[in-house]
Design an enzyme around this catalytic site. Structure first.
Site, PDB file in Angstrom:
ATOM      1  N   GLY A 120       0.812  -1.216   0.000  1.00 20.31           N
ATOM      2  CA  GLY A 120       0.000   0.000   0.000  1.00 20.31           C
ATOM      3  C   GLY A 120       0.844   1.263   0.000  1.00 20.31           C
ATOM      4  N   CYS A 121       1.897   1.270   0.778  1.00 15.12           N
ATOM      5  CA  CYS A 121       2.774   2.449   0.879  1.00 15.12           C
ATOM      6  C   CYS A 121       3.523   2.691  -0.429  1.00 15.12           C
ATOM      7  CB  CYS A 121       3.747   2.278   2.033  1.00 15.12           C
ATOM      8  SG  CYS A 121       2.909   2.072   3.633  1.00 15.12           S
TER       9      CYS A 121
END
Length: 226
Positions: A120-121
């Site tokens: 996600g990051c």
């Protein structure tokens, strides 16, 4: 010559028992003169003292910085209209960075990620990477922020070719001031500061893919409203 003198050898003179019984007197050894330190040794000692003083000063400065950061972190989270506080942290190169000065010449977007180099990051960071030039054309700098070490951030930056700096905030000092601290976790978010450091917009929480687009849309909207 008399017959009694034949074959008689002369006797050695006898030493006086008084002389032979005297103790021998030893001459005391001369005391050795202390050696003078060589020029090289003196210089080396001076350099070691100087190095110790530098280390003490560096530790004192570091302690003072930590104290100042802790004082800021204890303050209430900033809100729209507040100024980005001054906190000394490290970038991905391990260099000091003062958060209070990064918006002195340009607007700034800070995007916060829970952990570097996770799916996600990486989606969020690469989204900012892909439209980074558009932020630059609007006179805004982009910074990624996480609680990861500078080393971990540097590896992530190189791996994903991120063109913007990353700020290491292991104690979540800045993250906490932004209101994105959640115990030992960081809330995914982004913050838009105008030139001068005033907070104009924040999104928290925000989806990884939406964060870059929403931040850019907000900044473009500022130009339309002027």
């Amino acid at each position: 010559m008399a017959s009694g003198e034949l074959g008689t050898e002369p006797q050695a003179p006898r030493r006086s028992s008084r002389i032979s019984g005297q103790a021998k007197v030893e001459t005391p050894a001369l005391a050795k003169k202390p050696r003078k330190p060589s020029k090289a040794g003196t210089k080396r000692a001076a350099e070691e003292v100087d190095e110790d003083e530098k280390n003490k000063k560096a530790r004192a400065d570091e302690d003072e910085t930590i104290k100042e950061n802790d004082n800021v972190a204890d303050a209430a989270p900033i809100d729209i209209g507040d100024i980005l506080p001054s906190i000394t942290l490290k970038n991905e190169k391990g260099e000091d960075i003062d958060t209070g000065s990064i918006a002195a010449e340009k607007g700034v977007v800070l995007f916060l990620v829970p952990k570097a180099d996770t799916p996600g990051c990486t989606t969020q960071a690469c989204g900012f990477r892909d439209i980074w030039q558009e932020f630059a054309s609007l006179d805004y700098d982009v910074y990624g922020v996480s609680a990861d070490s500078s080393t971990a951030q540097s590896k992530w930056q190189t791996k994903k070719q991120l063109p913007f700096p990353l700020i290491s905030d292991p104690k979540r000092s800045l993250i906490g001031v932004l209101g994105a601290g959640d115990g030992n976790k960081t809330k995914r978010s982004h913050f838009v500061f105008e030139k001068g450091g005033k907070l104009l917009d924040k999104k928290m929480p925000v989806k990884p893919a939406d964060s870059p687009r929403l931040a850019l849309q907000f900044i473009k909207g500022l130009g339309l409203s002027e």
